[in-house]
Design an enzyme around this catalytic site. Sequence first.
Site, PDB file in Angstrom:
ATOM      1  N   ARG A   1      48.160  22.373  34.164  1.00  0.00           N
ATOM      2  CA  ARG A   1      48.540  21.278  33.265  1.00  0.00           C
ATOM      3  C   ARG A   1      49.409  20.307  34.050  1.00  0.00           C
ATOM      4  O   ARG A   1      49.760  20.546  35.189  1.00  0.00           O
ATOM      5  CB  ARG A   1      49.196  21.776  31.969  1.00  0.00           C
ATOM      6  N   GLY A   2      49.730  19.178  33.376  1.00  0.00           N
ATOM      7  CA  GLY A   2      50.449  18.115  34.077  1.00  0.00           C
ATOM      8  C   GLY A   2      49.435  17.088  34.549  1.00  0.00           C
ATOM      9  O   GLY A   2      48.406  17.451  35.137  1.00  0.00           O
ATOM     10  N   ALA A   3      49.717  15.811  34.272  1.00  0.00           N
ATOM     11  CA  ALA A   3      48.703  14.767  34.461  1.00  0.00           C
ATOM     12  C   ALA A   3      48.075  14.730  35.866  1.00  0.00           C
ATOM     13  O   ALA A   3      46.847  14.821  36.005  1.00  0.00           O
ATOM     14  CB  ALA A   3      49.301  13.412  34.086  1.00  0.00           C
TER      15      ALA A   3
ATOM     16  N   ASP B   1      51.998  10.771  31.070  1.00  0.00           N
ATOM     17  CA  ASP B   1      50.570  11.113  31.065  1.00  0.00           C
ATOM     18  C   ASP B   1      49.694   9.872  31.053  1.00  0.00           C
ATOM     19  O   ASP B   1      48.541   9.910  31.474  1.00  0.00           O
ATOM     20  CB  ASP B   1      50.237  11.999  29.862  1.00  0.00           C
TER      21      ASP B   1
HETATM   22  O1  MRU Z   1      50.838  19.325  28.137  1.00  0.00           O
HETATM   23  P1  MRU Z   1      51.237  19.181  29.577  1.00  0.00           P
HETATM   24  O2  MRU Z   1      52.089  20.297  30.064  1.00  0.00           O
HETATM   25  O3  MRU Z   1      50.048  18.906  30.452  1.00  0.00           O
HETATM   26  O4  MRU Z   1      52.135  17.879  29.590  1.00  0.00           O
HETATM   27  C1  MRU Z   1      52.677  17.473  30.806  1.00  0.00           C
HETATM   28  C2  MRU Z   1      53.587  16.311  30.669  1.00  0.00           C
HETATM   29  O5  MRU Z   1      53.775  15.765  29.608  1.00  0.00           O
HETATM   30  C3  MRU Z   1      54.200  15.791  31.929  1.00  0.00           C
HETATM   31  O6  MRU Z   1      55.445  15.248  31.670  1.00  0.00           O
HETATM   32  C4  MRU Z   1      53.281  14.706  32.500  1.00  0.00           C
HETATM   33  O7  MRU Z   1      51.982  15.181  32.648  1.00  0.00           O
HETATM   34  C5  MRU Z   1      53.772  14.185  33.771  1.00  0.00           C
HETATM   35  S1  MRU Z   1      53.450  15.336  35.047  1.00  0.00           S
HETATM   36  C6  MRU Z   1      53.854  14.762  36.546  1.00  0.00           C
END
Ligand code: MRU
Length: 350
Positions: free
Chosen positions: A46-48, A238
Amino acid sequence: MKIETLKWVGNHLEVIDQRILPSTFTYISCWCALDVANAIKNMIIRGAPAIGIAAAYGIALEALRYENSTPSTFVAKLKIAFLVLGSSRPTAVNLSWALNRMELRWRGLSDNNNMKKIASELLSLAQELAASDVHINQRMGQIGAKLLPNVANVLTHCNAGALATVGYGTALGVLRSAVEMGKQISVVADETRPFLQGARLTAWEMVQEGIPCTLITDNMSGHLMSKGEIDAVVVGADRVAANGDVANKIGTYMVAVLSRRHKIPFYVACPLSTIDLSMPTGDDIPIEERGGDEVRGFGGSSWAAEGVRTRNPSFDITPAELVTALITENGVVLEPDEEKLKGLMTSEFH
Ligand code: MRU
């Protein structure tokens, strides 16, 4: 410890299973596009930026898998892979950004019947995107760290660290850089209900590196701000709309409102691949709504009244007016708006 969130190992992709950190550190192997799509959907990865790069590898895996098939099968399988990966999660634009890059490379290859060549080119591009993600984060880190005081308590929400990227991190990259520059940074990590990315992932990353970190529940940040215990906020994103509105993990908006109330700078660290000029405002950004079990409990245990209804929007929108600055690899954008973002997207590194 160097955190390798995703790594290409000979002929397949390995991703850290982020559902079970910090109690268990283990990798899961992905052998095809569907494996990667499921890993994204189920929050193994996960994470963008991380899901964007994982999806790029998913395309490469599928191309390698069918490189000895007929051209029509190859094309059909690849098209399905783009669709399956593209629909694995809706909010982070890095996913479609990376898939667009892969598709452009594929379409740009002149010898369309040489499937081995296509597969090898697609793998090379996925590897290039992965390497460049780390460089971009390091650059953002150096740029953003200069904004922080020499001694500061910095609040962050969710996990925008090495685990959310290929390595180093966006928001946590800024904090890592500040520490590397000799600044005395103490991180305050929101636990980030319901998936607990702050408690499980950000806290784990900081502990691994020995960066001072204090964990709080999401409802404590206002109190700490009112007591003067937070000097700055740095979060990831995101998707950033053309007018500078920011989609990030649910709860970010609340932190931004509190920051403004207490005159605390609110910074968003995001690579250019997170900026989506095709979305005029935050209202246009699709917000993922996840299942109710995440709200009723965690990890198989439930503490809510049986039968109760839930809502589980996974992201929220912070209006641009609450953002002190965006930190990108092309520089800092103070008080982002449409004109500044258009300029940023066409500017060179400086
Ligand atoms: O649901 P997730 O864990 O994928 O959400 C991640 C986030 O909201 C992060 O803050 C975002 O992706 C930035 S990651 C560098």
